[in-house]
Design a protein around this motif. Structure first.
Motif, PDB file in Angstrom:
ATOM      1  N   PRO A   1       0.829  -1.212   0.000  1.00 31.17           N
ATOM      2  CA  PRO A   1       0.000   0.000   0.000  1.00 31.17           C
ATOM      3  C   PRO A   1       0.861   1.259   0.000  1.00 31.17           C
ATOM      4  N   ARG A   2       0.385   2.282  -0.724  1.00 33.59           N
ATOM      5  CA  ARG A   2       1.125   3.544  -0.823  1.00 33.59           C
ATOM      6  C   ARG A   2       0.498   4.648   0.029  1.00 33.59           C
ATOM      7  N   TYR A   3      -0.534   4.299   0.783  1.00 33.16           N
ATOM      8  CA  TYR A   3      -1.120   5.233   1.751  1.00 33.16           C
ATOM      9  C   TYR A   3      -1.319   4.458   3.037  1.00 33.16           C
ATOM     10  N   LEU A   4      -0.800   4.992   4.136  1.00 31.39           N
ATOM     11  CA  LEU A   4      -0.838   4.317   5.429  1.00 31.39           C
ATOM     12  C   LEU A   4      -1.633   5.173   6.413  1.00 31.39           C
ATOM     13  N   PRO A   5      -2.939   4.938   6.512  1.00 29.04           N
ATOM     14  CA  PRO A   5      -3.778   5.784   7.368  1.00 29.04           C
ATOM     15  C   PRO A   5      -3.404   5.748   8.832  1.00 29.04           C
ATOM     16  N   ASP A   6      -2.683   4.689   9.268  1.00 28.25           N
ATOM     17  CA  ASP A   6      -2.291   4.606  10.675  1.00 28.25           C
ATOM     18  C   ASP A   6      -1.048   5.431  10.983  1.00 28.25           C
ATOM     19  N   MET A   7      -0.457   6.065   9.972  1.00 24.72           N
ATOM     20  CA  MET A   7       0.716   6.908  10.208  1.00 24.72           C
ATOM     21  C   MET A   7       0.309   8.100  11.072  1.00 24.72           C
ATOM     22  N   PRO A   8       0.946   8.288  12.236  1.00 18.92           N
ATOM     23  CA  PRO A   8       0.514   9.324  13.185  1.00 18.92           C
ATOM     24  C   PRO A   8       0.727  10.744  12.675  1.00 18.92           C
ATOM     25  N   THR A   9       0.113  11.682  13.372  1.00 17.06           N
ATOM     26  CA  THR A   9       0.290  13.105  13.078  1.00 17.06           C
ATOM     27  C   THR A   9       0.982  13.826  14.232  1.00 17.06           C
ATOM     28  N   ASP A  10       1.388  13.077  15.235  1.00 21.67           N
ATOM     29  CA  ASP A  10       2.129  13.629  16.368  1.00 21.67           C
ATOM     30  C   ASP A  10       3.584  13.169  16.275  1.00 21.67           C
ATOM     31  N   PRO A  11       4.549  14.070  16.400  1.00 21.53           N
ATOM     32  CA  PRO A  11       5.959  13.688  16.231  1.00 21.53           C
ATOM     33  C   PRO A  11       6.417  12.577  17.162  1.00 21.53           C
ATOM     34  N   ALA A  12       6.003  12.619  18.432  1.00 19.20           N
ATOM     35  CA  ALA A  12       6.420  11.573  19.366  1.00 19.20           C
ATOM     36  C   ALA A  12       5.857  10.220  18.960  1.00 19.20           C
ATOM     37  N   ALA A  13       4.566  10.209  18.604  1.00 15.27           N
ATOM     38  CA  ALA A  13       3.946   8.965  18.154  1.00 15.27           C
ATOM     39  C   ALA A  13       4.560   8.508  16.835  1.00 15.27           C
ATOM     40  N   MET A  14       4.947   9.471  15.986  1.00 19.87           N
ATOM     41  CA  MET A  14       5.572   9.137  14.710  1.00 19.87           C
ATOM     42  C   MET A  14       6.923   8.450  14.928  1.00 19.87           C
ATOM     43  N   SER A  15       7.674   8.882  15.921  1.00 20.52           N
ATOM     44  CA  SER A  15       8.969   8.255  16.216  1.00 20.52           C
ATOM     45  C   SER A  15       8.788   6.779  16.554  1.00 20.52           C
ATOM     46  N   VAL A  16       7.762   6.479  17.341  1.00 21.50           N
ATOM     47  CA  VAL A  16       7.468   5.092  17.701  1.00 21.50           C
ATOM     48  C   VAL A  16       7.025   4.321  16.464  1.00 21.50           C
ATOM     49  N   TRP A  17       6.193   4.957  15.646  1.00 24.26           N
ATOM     50  CA  TRP A  17       5.667   4.314  14.440  1.00 24.26           C
ATOM     51  C   TRP A  17       6.799   3.978  13.472  1.00 24.26           C
ATOM     52  N   ILE A  18       7.719   4.906  13.267  1.00 23.00           N
ATOM     53  CA  ILE A  18       8.838   4.684  12.345  1.00 23.00           C
ATOM     54  C   ILE A  18       9.680   3.489  12.802  1.00 23.00           C
TER      55      ILE A  18
END
Length: 276
Positions: free
Chosen positions: A151-168
């Motif tokens: 998939p080229r769109y990941l709706p679960d990708m966060p919009t908060d930098p801290a949460a994004m760090s965990v997601w990455i």
């Protein structure tokens, strides 16, 4: 190697791909140091109050003593950003202003870029990964690739930098089996141009990358067209070699690409061969 084959194989790799293989995908971020808040000055007000008190003491026989005014406690200052974090914060602010579009599953991520050798390259990548995609193969010709589960769109990708760090960290671990900083920095270089990010997601992504240790700015970096900008580079632990992940326009903070491949266009389209 074409864009589509790259993403298929990238999950099995943690080593930094070569320029030829990742020319279409390695797009790379910064900002000016955040302004420092100015301290307010209260001396003029205190002197005026003192002068008024003297006048009152002369004019009125009885002197009334009042408690001295206490200065307000200094406001807590925000932690100072590193240069790379400040630059990527500005890039995030720019990205957040883009038009917010939620892609449909039957749409395509359209990429147009200029390779290091001047070749114009294009790709149409299925948003949901269930439809056919199209891109240039290793033979230099364009081919249609049957539906791939990427998939080229990941709706679960966060919009908060801290949460994004965990997601990455989790995203890289799921695809490479490693979650150390070296693996993360080698992998994330392709994400800005292989995944459709909504403005808030891209802004959080840039800010999260700015907090990773080992990232730094490279002044005077150039993309494949010779456009000069500011590079965001990663230095692997134990080495001094700077590997530029992205090159940004110094003033607008928009992504230009890398020294091997410069981004010409990224958009959503409804069908293969449609120009974005």
């Amino acid at each position: 190697m074409d864009e589509i084959t790259l993403v298929r194989d990238l999950g099995e790799e943690t080593a930094l791909p070569s320029s030829q293989r990742l020319a279409a995908s390695r797009m790379t971020l910064m900002s000016e140091v955040a302004p420092v808040a100015k301290k307010s000055r209260r001396w003029a007000a205190l002197l005026t109050a003192a002068a008024a008190a003297v006048v009152a003491a002369v004019a009125i026989p009885q002197v009334v003593t009042t408690p001295a005014a206490q200065p307000a406690p200094p406001a807590a200052s925000a932690p100072e950003m590193t240069p790379v974090a400040a630059f990527l914060n500005a890039a995030a602010t720019t990205a957040a202003k883009e038009k917010d579009v939620v892609p449909r599953g039957d749409q395509y991520l359209y990429l147009r870029f200029v390779e290091f050798d001047g070749t114009l390259n294009e790709a149409w990548l299925s948003i949901d990964g269930q439809h056919d995609s199209k891109g240039r193969g290793e033979d230099g010709d364009y081919h249609v690739f049957r539906g791939e589960p990427i998939p080229r769109y990941l709706p679960d990708m966060p919009t908060d930098p801290a949460a994004m760090s965990v997601w990455i960290k989790k995203y890289v671990k799921d695809r490479t089996g490693a979650d150390h900083l070296d693996a993360i920095n080698k992998f994330i270089g392709v994400l800005p141009t292989t995944v459709w990010m909504r403005p808030a997601q891209r802004a959080a992504f840039y800010r999260a990358i700015g907090l990773i240790d080992g990232n730094r700015l490279v002044e005077g970096a150039q993309d494949s067209r010779g456009r000069t900008g500011v590079g965001v580079a990663w230095v692997s632990p134990g080495t001094t070699e700077e590997r530029v992940l992205w090159v940004f326009d110094e003033k607008s903070h928009t992504l230009l690409g890398t020294k091997d491949s410069s981004l010409d266009r990224i958009a959503l389209v409804d069908r293969i061969d449609q120009k974005g």
